[in-house]
Design a protein around this motif. Structure first.
Motif, short mmCIF file in Angstrom:
data_model
loop_
_atom_site.label_atom_id
_atom_site.label_comp_id
_atom_site.label_asym_id
_atom_site.label_seq_id
_atom_site.Cartn_x
_atom_site.Cartn_y
_atom_site.Cartn_z
N PHE A 66 -3.06 -4.26 -29.63
CA PHE A 66 -3.81 -4.96 -28.58
C PHE A 66 -3.17 -6.30 -28.22
CE2 PHE A 66 -6.70 -2.24 -30.94
CZ PHE A 66 -7.25 -1.48 -29.91
N THR A 67 -3.46 -6.74 -27.01
CA THR A 67 -2.93 -8.01 -26.52
C THR A 67 -3.96 -8.65 -25.59
OG1 THR A 67 -1.18 -9.04 -25.18
CG2 THR A 67 -1.76 -6.78 -24.64
N PRO A 68 -4.06 -9.98 -25.57
CA PRO A 68 -4.98 -10.64 -24.63
C PRO A 68 -4.43 -10.70 -23.21
CG PRO A 68 -3.86 -12.27 -25.97
CD PRO A 68 -3.44 -10.95 -26.52
N VAL A 69 -3.16 -10.30 -23.04
CA VAL A 69 -2.48 -10.44 -21.74
C VAL A 69 -2.24 -9.06 -21.13
CG1 VAL A 69 -0.45 -11.30 -20.53
CG2 VAL A 69 -1.35 -12.54 -22.53
N GLN A 70 -2.56 -8.92 -19.87
CA GLN A 70 -2.32 -7.66 -19.18
C GLN A 70 -1.01 -7.73 -18.40
OE1 GLN A 70 -4.67 -6.64 -15.72
NE2 GLN A 70 -4.72 -4.48 -16.29
N GLU A 71 -0.27 -6.63 -18.43
CA GLU A 71 0.90 -6.49 -17.58
C GLU A 71 0.54 -5.52 -16.45
OE1 GLU A 71 4.49 -5.56 -19.66
OE2 GLU A 71 3.95 -6.78 -21.40
N ARG A 72 0.35 -6.05 -15.27
CA ARG A 72 -0.08 -5.22 -14.14
C ARG A 72 0.76 -5.58 -12.92
NH1 ARG A 72 -5.00 -2.74 -12.35
NH2 ARG A 72 -4.24 -0.91 -11.24
N SER A 73 1.32 -4.60 -12.27
CA SER A 73 2.18 -4.85 -11.11
C SER A 73 1.76 -4.07 -9.89
CB SER A 73 3.64 -4.51 -11.47
OG SER A 73 3.74 -3.23 -12.04
N TYR A 74 0.60 -3.39 -9.95
CA TYR A 74 0.17 -2.57 -8.84
C TYR A 74 -0.30 -3.42 -7.66
CZ TYR A 74 -2.50 0.65 -5.97
OH TYR A 74 -2.98 1.37 -4.91
N THR A 75 0.06 -3.01 -6.47
CA THR A 75 -0.45 -3.60 -5.23
C THR A 75 -1.03 -2.49 -4.36
OG1 THR A 75 1.73 -3.41 -4.19
CG2 THR A 75 1.19 -5.51 -5.26
N GLN A 76 -2.09 -2.80 -3.66
CA GLN A 76 -2.77 -1.83 -2.83
C GLN A 76 -1.89 -1.42 -1.66
OE1 GLN A 76 -5.84 -0.51 -3.37
NE2 GLN A 76 -5.73 0.77 -1.52
N CYS A 77 -1.92 -0.13 -1.32
CA CYS A 77 -1.19 0.34 -0.15
C CYS A 77 -1.84 -0.24 1.11
CB CYS A 77 -1.22 1.86 -0.10
SG CYS A 77 -0.36 2.57 1.33
N PRO A 78 -1.05 -0.86 1.99
CA PRO A 78 -1.63 -1.48 3.20
C PRO A 78 -2.18 -0.45 4.18
CG PRO A 78 0.58 -2.32 2.72
CD PRO A 78 0.38 -1.12 1.86
N GLU A 79 -3.02 -0.92 5.09
CA GLU A 79 -3.52 -0.08 6.17
C GLU A 79 -2.34 0.40 7.03
OE1 GLU A 79 -6.57 0.91 6.83
OE2 GLU A 79 -7.73 -0.33 5.41
N ASN A 80 -2.49 1.57 7.63
CA ASN A 80 -1.50 2.13 8.55
C ASN A 80 -0.16 2.43 7.88
OD1 ASN A 80 -3.36 1.91 10.70
ND2 ASN A 80 -2.76 -0.23 11.00
N GLU A 81 -0.19 2.65 6.55
CA GLU A 81 1.03 3.03 5.85
C GLU A 81 0.76 4.24 4.96
OE1 GLU A 81 3.42 -1.23 5.35
OE2 GLU A 81 2.99 0.02 3.58
N VAL A 82 1.79 5.04 4.81
CA VAL A 82 1.83 6.04 3.75
C VAL A 82 2.90 5.58 2.78
CG1 VAL A 82 2.34 8.43 3.14
CG2 VAL A 82 1.15 7.92 5.28
N ARG A 83 2.51 5.43 1.52
CA ARG A 83 3.46 4.99 0.50
C ARG A 83 3.64 6.11 -0.53
NH1 ARG A 83 1.93 -0.41 -2.47
NH2 ARG A 83 0.52 0.95 -3.64
N VAL A 84 4.89 6.47 -0.76
CA VAL A 84 5.23 7.50 -1.74
C VAL A 84 6.10 6.85 -2.81
CG1 VAL A 84 6.31 9.73 -2.13
CG2 VAL A 84 5.16 9.28 0.05
N ARG A 85 5.65 6.96 -4.05
CA ARG A 85 6.43 6.39 -5.16
C ARG A 85 6.82 7.49 -6.14
NH1 ARG A 85 3.44 0.58 -6.68
NH2 ARG A 85 4.50 -0.63 -5.06
N TYR A 86 8.10 7.50 -6.47
CA TYR A 86 8.64 8.43 -7.45
C TYR A 86 8.58 7.77 -8.82
CZ TYR A 86 12.24 11.08 -9.99
OH TYR A 86 12.94 11.80 -10.93
N PHE A 87 7.80 8.37 -9.74
CA PHE A 87 7.61 7.83 -11.08
C PHE A 87 8.58 8.41 -12.10
CE2 PHE A 87 3.98 5.84 -9.42
CZ PHE A 87 3.36 5.06 -10.38
N GLY A 88 9.42 9.33 -11.68
CA GLY A 88 10.33 10.00 -12.60
C GLY A 88 9.98 11.47 -12.74
N HIS A 89 10.99 12.29 -12.98
CA HIS A 89 10.89 13.74 -13.11
C HIS A 89 10.15 14.32 -11.89
CE1 HIS A 89 11.45 17.48 -15.03
NE2 HIS A 89 10.17 17.72 -15.23
#
Length: 538
Positions: A239-262
């Motif tokens: 456990f850790t008191p610190v979060q590692e978070r890098s997600y950002t919300q997909c904006p309006e009027n966009e389609v976002r496709v992310r390749y996570f591997g495999h």
């Protein structure tokens, strides 16, 4: 201890919640009771007995790169006595499953020796006792006798025992992990690996998974688990008191496709998220690594889409910690009752998932502001009659994206028909692992008889080669073509065992496809690591 138990903390991003079935790495064929029985009897026990008889052979094989992924136990030092003990434990605890596997063998002999086309009158009386009431005897139109498993009944019988399920919790410092499908876990052999007798539908797994994203007092988890003082000291380090978070919300009027591997892809609009074949890396361990991780996932996953029932496309290790944020599942339907084609829906429901939608070829599901359509999936299953497999056409923001996973284009005319129905596809993502493992690597325990070596090698778990892949390009005329699902990322090694060189046929064939697409002014590349595509629509 007080700081960790009283204050809200996060689960560290490199903590693995590893699912086990009877001390073996859990994949989908160990969930369905009949395939589990066959794997225990025909894979697990033979591998362990072989190790006890020839430990040196196993040690040498695991050091040979050409033998990686084979049926060889991989331990850093001798574990002969522990494996002997595990064999005895397996034979006692899995008595019912071993009897079930024997009954399948006996029923196979009855079926094979039955006069072709003759009535089944009186034959049900000969069905082995463990299978009575759980199967139907059926003919195909060529008058060959077979049997159909009434699979839901098996999940309600003594053959489905959640006490065989457990989890190991530990920290990883690398994407490189040993191949796990041929080596059982020895309980308490590694002090830094904590083993808990938790069924896969346990609320504790949900609590831990949620703590990757939302803090809570570690006390809540400590109170749910029985641990020694030594184990508690190890557990605190998760456990850790610190979060590692890098997600950002997909904006309006966009389609976002992310390749996570495999084969893992995340398709998003501002209001809908769709995660295909989830296999998510734990974090970026090196500054030079490009890899999306759990930190890059949205707060809610509206739909998880599964293409087929292989361990690199439906990974419980990824899915169980995400269960708390998954709203719906879309899976290919399996309705044949065939031993080699267990129901994904039944298996996922048995481990705590709900809202599972079964899809068939050319059926469409409205998924938020997107649409998901099942497309025929050929090959990659060694020509076995397996129905639980689909390619998917996903429509989002006016874009049509075709995900073919490991499908092999045996018959291009099928896709001519599909193209006439669904229209032009903007983007194609296709797997080209065209030197797949032989039939027995995955399905050997399910066969009634061992195949001759040459026949086994000729029936492979292949994706498309260049000639097959280019047919899809010719038919659908896409704007962009991407090769994926190649098993190249380090985070896939532990279940795929794939290691390519520049001369490997899948690399040569996929390079050829990419170059040909570029020559046609089609944007193309073979994906690796991480990639983001953003499309703006009005």
């Amino acid at each position: 201890m007080k700081v960790l138990t009283d204050k809200p903390v996060y689960l560290k991003p490199n903590v693995v919640i590893e699912p086990l079935f009877d001390n073996w790495y859990a994949w989908m064929h160990l969930i369905s009771p009949v395939t589990a029985a066959r794997n225990v009897a025909k894979r697990h026990l033979p591998i362990m007995r072989s190790y006890v008889q020839a430990e040196a052979v196993h040690a040498a094989a695991t050091k040979n790169p050409k033998m990686k992924g084979g049926p060889f136990v991989d331990y850093a030092y001798s574990r002969t006595q522990e494996v002997k003990d595990l064999i005895l434990d397996t034979e006692v605890k899995n008595k019912d499953l071993l009897e079930l596997s024997d009954a399948i063998d006996e029923l196979n002999k009855i079926v094979e020796n039955h006069p072709k086309g003759a009535s089944t009158d009186g034959l049900y009386a000969k069905v082995p006792e463990p299978l009575k009431g759980l199967i139907e005897l059926v003919f195909d139109i060529h008058n060959n006798l077979s049997f159909r498993l009434i699979e839901p009944l098996f999940y309600k019988s003594k053959f489905f025992d959640k006490s065989a399920q457990s989890v190991c919790i530990w920290k990883t410092d690398s994407h490189h992990r040993p191949f796990v499908l041929s080596t059982p876990r020895i309980k308490d052999a590694e002090p830094e690996v904590l083993h808990f007798p938790l069924a896969f539908d346990s609320e504790v797994i949900d609590m831990l998974g949620e703590m990757k994203f939302t803090p809570r007092p570690a006390r809540d988890i400590f109170e749910k688990l029985s641990m020694t003082d030594e184990q508690k000291e190890v557990f605190k380090t998760f456990f850790t008191p610190v979060q590692e978070r890098s997600y950002t919300q997909c904006p309006e009027n966009e389609v976002r496709v992310r390749y996570f591997g495999h084969a893992c892809m995340l398709i998003e609009t501002a209001s809908t998220s769709i995660l295909i074949d989830p296999m998510v890396a734990y974090q970026r361990f090196e500054a030079s690594e490009e890899q999306y991780s759990y930190a890059d996932l949205p707060d809610n996953i509206d739909y998880v889409v599964i293409t087929h029932n292989h361990q690199d496309h439906i990974l419980l290790e990824t899915l169980l910690p995400l269960r708390h944020k998954i709203k719906h599942f879309i899976v290919p339907a399996a309705a044949s009752g065939a031993l080699q084609d267990p129901s994904i829906k039944l298996a996922m429901e048995s481990v705590g998932f709900d809202n599972i939608i079964e899809l068939r070829e050319l059926e469409t599901v409205k998924a938020g502001d997107c649409e998901v359509t099942g497309i025929p999936f050929f090959g990659e299953h060694a020509d076995l009659n397996i129905q639980a497999k689909l390619c998917f056409l996903i429509k989002a923001g006016g874009k049509n994206m075709l995900f073919t996973a490991d499908s092999t284009v045996h018959e291009s005319k099928t896709y001519d028909f599909v193209n006439d129905i669904v229209g032009r596809t903007d983007f194609i993502f296709m797997g080209m692992e065209c030197d797949g493992a032989p039939l027995s690597w995955l399905y050997g325990p399910l066969l009634s008889k061992k195949l001759p070596k040459e026949i086994d090698k000729s029936r492979r778990l292949n994706g498309s080669d260049y000639e097959q892949a280019i047919k899809l390009v010719d038919i659908f005329q896409p704007e962009e073509v991407y090769v994926y699902a190649m098993g190249q990322e380090p985070c896939v090694e532990f279940i795929s065992s794939i290691k390519y060189t520049d001369e490997s046929r899948p690399i040569v064939e996929s390079n050829k496809l990419v170059e040909e697409c570029k020559a046609r002014n089609i944007k193309s590349e073979r994906l690796y690591g991480a990639k983001e595509f953003v499309y703006v629509f009005s």
